[in-house]
Design an enzyme around this catalytic site. Structure first.
Site, PDB file in Angstrom:
ATOM      1  CB  SER A   1      40.657  35.941  45.891  1.00 35.02           C
ATOM      2  OG  SER A   1      41.618  35.426  46.784  1.00 35.02           O
TER       3      SER A   1
ATOM      4  CE1 TYR B   1      44.981  39.360  44.776  1.00 31.69           C
ATOM      5  CE2 TYR B   1      43.862  38.154  46.522  1.00 31.69           C
ATOM      6  CZ  TYR B   1      44.337  38.216  45.230  1.00 31.69           C
ATOM      7  OH  TYR B   1      44.156  37.152  44.369  1.00 31.69           O
TER       8      TYR B   1
END
Length: 271
Positions: free
Chosen positions: A141, A154
């Site tokens: 990401s 995350y």
């Protein structure tokens, strides 16, 4: 070029978002597909139009289920005869700061985003090594490049995917299996709306966070999927998806300690 015509790819999280877009882009290049997701309805929506041009099979899969992951290679081999490309795309999000997020929710996210990648790679590596050339593609990401506040779980998972992918690439160097790590920036998927929310957040805080997150998710998934697949065709070891990912990567390299102050000001100016 890593020619995708006639090959077979397995894509996790293929029921929506970037996973669906990757599947569409692969099918457009004549690549057969084994699609996996916990969302069977989403899988069917992805598969239906693609099955007209390539061989497509659907596999309901929870990547946190060890037994299901272990059983999947046999099912894919029976349906397709082999595998050339593994795309570990399945992922989830979690709203809240470290103090607000429970240990159980933190572990759930790591199980999906990181251990899912590890389990799938371990399960399918022998099958990938059995063909003349294959590739593993792991979705990290933008938050595997930078670590903003409110994203402890995350960012931890996506930095872990990045490190795992880089080390695995070094271990497999010189062999027949290559490794690609992908860092998408703000892609317009439903990840913010579907993020698990901690009970410590009020409805107002949750909705405000989702509004801010969605305002930053601007790239169409189809564009992101095509960027990723084109990078795979070129055997890229790292793929940055979007201007935001490229800028963040550059600023983090220039200012590895103080980058967040610069990026947060830039974000504030855009909003």
């Amino acid at each position: 070029m890593f020619d995708l015509q006639g090959r077979t790819a397995l894509v996790t999280g293929a029921g929506s978002g970037i996973g669906r877009a990757i599947a569409v882009s692969l099918a457009g290049r004549g690549c057969n597909l084994a699609l996996a997701d916990v969302n069977e309805a989403g899988l069917a929506q992805t598969a239906q139009p693609l099955a007209k041009s390539v061989r497509v099979t659907c596999h309901r899969l929870d990547v946190t289920d060890r037994e299901a992951v272990s059983a999947l290679p046999a099912a894919v081999a029976a349906a397709h005869g082999g595998l050339d490309l593994l795309v570990n795309n399945a992922g989830v999000a979690l709203a809240g700061t470290f103090a607000q997020v429970s240990e159980a929710d933190f572990e759930w996210l790591i199980e999906v985003n990181f251990w899912g990648v590890v389990r799938m790679t371990r399960a399918f590596l022998p099958m990938l090594q059995a063909v003349p050339e294959a590739r593993i593609v792991n979705l990290s990401s933008l938050y595997g490049l930078i670590a903003p506040p409110g994203q402890t779980a995350y960012a931890a998972s996506k930095f872990a995917v990045r490190g795992f992918s880089q080390a695995l690439a070094h271990e497999l160097e010189g062999g027949t299996v290559g490794v690609t790590v992908v860092h998408p920036g703000g892609v317009a998927t439903s990840i913010a709306d579907s993020a698990r929310a901690t009970a410590a957040l009020s409805i107002e805080e949750l909705e405000r966070g989702r509004r801010i997150a969605n305002s930053l998710l601007t790239m169409p998934p189809a564009q992101a999927g095509d960027i990723i697949v084109r990078g795979v065709e070129r055997r890229r070891r790292r793929i940055l998806v979007g201007t935001d990912a490229r800028i963040a990567s550059l600023i983090e390299r220039l200012m590895p300690v103080s980058y967040w102050g610069v990026l947060s000001r830039m974000k504030g100016e855009r909003m």
